[in-house]
Design a protein around this motif. Structure first.
Motif, mmCIF file in Angstrom:
data_model
loop_
_atom_site.group_PDB
_atom_site.id
_atom_site.type_symbol
_atom_site.label_atom_id
_atom_site.label_comp_id
_atom_site.label_asym_id
_atom_site.label_seq_id
_atom_site.Cartn_x
_atom_site.Cartn_y
_atom_site.Cartn_z
ATOM 1 N N PHE A 32 -3.795 -3.307 13.702
ATOM 2 C CA PHE A 32 -2.369 -3.075 14.317
ATOM 3 C C PHE A 32 -2.228 -1.527 14.405
ATOM 4 N N LEU A 33 -3.079 -0.844 13.420
ATOM 5 C CA LEU A 33 -2.805 0.623 13.070
ATOM 6 C C LEU A 33 -3.447 1.476 14.020
ATOM 7 N N MET A 34 -4.777 0.651 14.481
ATOM 8 C CA MET A 34 -5.770 1.562 15.756
ATOM 9 C C MET A 34 -5.802 0.299 16.912
ATOM 10 N N PRO A 35 -4.888 0.051 17.719
ATOM 11 C CA PRO A 35 -4.896 -0.861 18.695
ATOM 12 C C PRO A 35 -5.718 -0.562 19.684
ATOM 13 N N GLU A 36 -6.169 0.657 20.028
ATOM 14 C CA GLU A 36 -7.067 0.822 21.025
ATOM 15 C C GLU A 36 -8.595 0.872 20.491
ATOM 16 N N GLY A 37 -8.783 0.815 19.318
ATOM 17 C CA GLY A 37 -9.887 0.763 18.620
ATOM 18 C C GLY A 37 -10.465 2.415 18.083
ATOM 19 N N LEU A 38 -11.316 2.662 17.848
ATOM 20 C CA LEU A 38 -11.738 3.850 17.201
ATOM 21 C C LEU A 38 -12.615 4.532 18.112
ATOM 22 N N VAL A 39 -12.710 6.020 18.059
ATOM 23 C CA VAL A 39 -13.996 6.669 19.006
ATOM 24 C C VAL A 39 -14.776 7.056 18.059
ATOM 25 N N TYR A 40 -15.932 6.616 18.449
ATOM 26 C CA TYR A 40 -17.069 7.265 17.648
ATOM 27 C C TYR A 40 -17.474 8.417 18.463
ATOM 28 N N GLU A 41 -17.104 9.514 17.865
ATOM 29 C CA GLU A 41 -17.339 10.723 18.644
ATOM 30 C C GLU A 41 -18.830 11.253 18.581
ATOM 31 N N GLY A 42 -19.231 11.697 19.961
ATOM 32 C CA GLY A 42 -20.866 11.899 19.896
ATOM 33 C C GLY A 42 -21.585 10.635 20.282
ATOM 34 N N VAL A 43 -21.047 9.313 20.267
ATOM 35 C CA VAL A 43 -21.766 8.169 20.564
ATOM 36 C C VAL A 43 -21.137 7.516 21.858
ATOM 37 N N TRP A 44 -19.662 7.133 21.646
ATOM 38 C CA TRP A 44 -19.223 6.693 22.914
ATOM 39 C C TRP A 44 -17.882 7.616 23.405
ATOM 40 N N ASP A 45 -17.451 7.663 24.493
ATOM 41 C CA ASP A 45 -16.459 8.467 25.062
ATOM 42 C C ASP A 45 -15.096 7.592 24.853
ATOM 43 N N SER A 46 -15.307 6.212 24.902
ATOM 44 C CA SER A 46 -14.026 5.484 24.751
ATOM 45 C C SER A 46 -14.115 4.666 23.478
ATOM 46 N N PRO A 47 -12.918 4.245 22.889
ATOM 47 C CA PRO A 47 -12.529 3.795 21.612
ATOM 48 C C PRO A 47 -13.219 2.165 21.650
ATOM 49 N N LYS A 48 -13.769 2.145 20.501
ATOM 50 C CA LYS A 48 -14.586 0.864 20.235
ATOM 51 C C LYS A 48 -13.752 -0.093 19.165
ATOM 52 N N GLN A 49 -14.052 -1.361 19.334
ATOM 53 C CA GLN A 49 -13.386 -2.254 18.415
ATOM 54 C C GLN A 49 -14.221 -3.187 17.817
ATOM 55 N N PHE A 50 -14.549 -2.942 16.501
ATOM 56 C CA PHE A 50 -15.755 -3.811 15.859
ATOM 57 C C PHE A 50 -14.754 -4.267 14.568
ATOM 58 N N SER A 51 -15.324 -5.539 14.103
ATOM 59 C CA SER A 51 -14.989 -6.282 12.948
ATOM 60 C C SER A 51 -15.348 -5.489 11.728
ATOM 61 N N GLY A 52 -14.890 -5.646 10.655
ATOM 62 C CA GLY A 52 -15.251 -4.829 9.578
ATOM 63 C C GLY A 52 -16.308 -5.879 8.843
#
Length: 192
Positions: A17-37
């Protein structure tokens, strides 16, 4: 508190819930990604034993079956293929039942018991490294903030590194494993 921040980034970016869009991996992908821990469910070892012993985690347990299936996406392709090969092969459980051999049934049940013990130990480890530190963090935050606790702290402390309500999940998986023991009644029922 610093432990709150550490726990947020030690969990998942998926369904967080703190990152509903996911996380941007700068230099790898332009859009946010969602991965399980990280999760023990991402290892191929336990799913191999589940398939081999005929242990089926069902949707009746809530999210167990779906979650375990999703975690296979994190396994190397060869590991996923191996698990699928085991699943499509003959059933060890049905073989043991078909033989009617009490010694073979007892050996099978010892294997199931060993897996139950391993899953119980996993619960102890999760308690030691997730539940207890999260409780300390909550207490530290209450002390620092005069009794005020960030609303996300209790939610995150109930989640494992894979983002699941881990204690209920782990106990459900262990209990399903325990139920896979072969009983006298099963041994007397024809398997054909």
């Amino acid at each position: 508190c610093s432990c709150f921040s550490l726990h947020v980034f030690g969990t998942s970016w998926k369904d967080n819930f703190l990152m509903p869009e996911g996380l941007v991996y700068e230099g790898v992908w332009d859009s946010p990604k969602q991965f399980s821990g990280g999760s023990a469910a991402q290892s191929s070892t336990l799913p191999c034993f589940d398939v081999l012993l005929g242990i089926q985690h069902s949707a009746a347990q809530g999210f167990s079956a779906e979650y375990l299936s999703c975690m296979r996406d994190y396994m190397p392709a060869a590991h996923r293929a191996f698990i699928q090969t085991l699943a499509s092969g003959p059933s060890l459980r049905q073989f043991v039942l078909a033989t009617g051999d009490a010694g073979l049934r007892a050996a099978f049940n010892r294997c199931v018991s060993a897996l139950v013990d391993l899953r119980s130990y996993h619960i102890q480890i999760a308690t030691k490294y997730i539940t207890i530190p999260a409780g300390r963090c909550r207490a530290e935050q209450q002390q620092q903030l005069g009794g005020c606790v960030h609303e996300g702290t209790s939610v995150l402390s109930e989640r494992g590194t894979g983002g699941t309500g881990f204690m209920r999940f782990l106990k459900g998986v262990r209990d399903t494993t325990r139920k896979a023991q072969l009983t006298e009644q099963e041994a007397t029922v024809p398997t054909h």
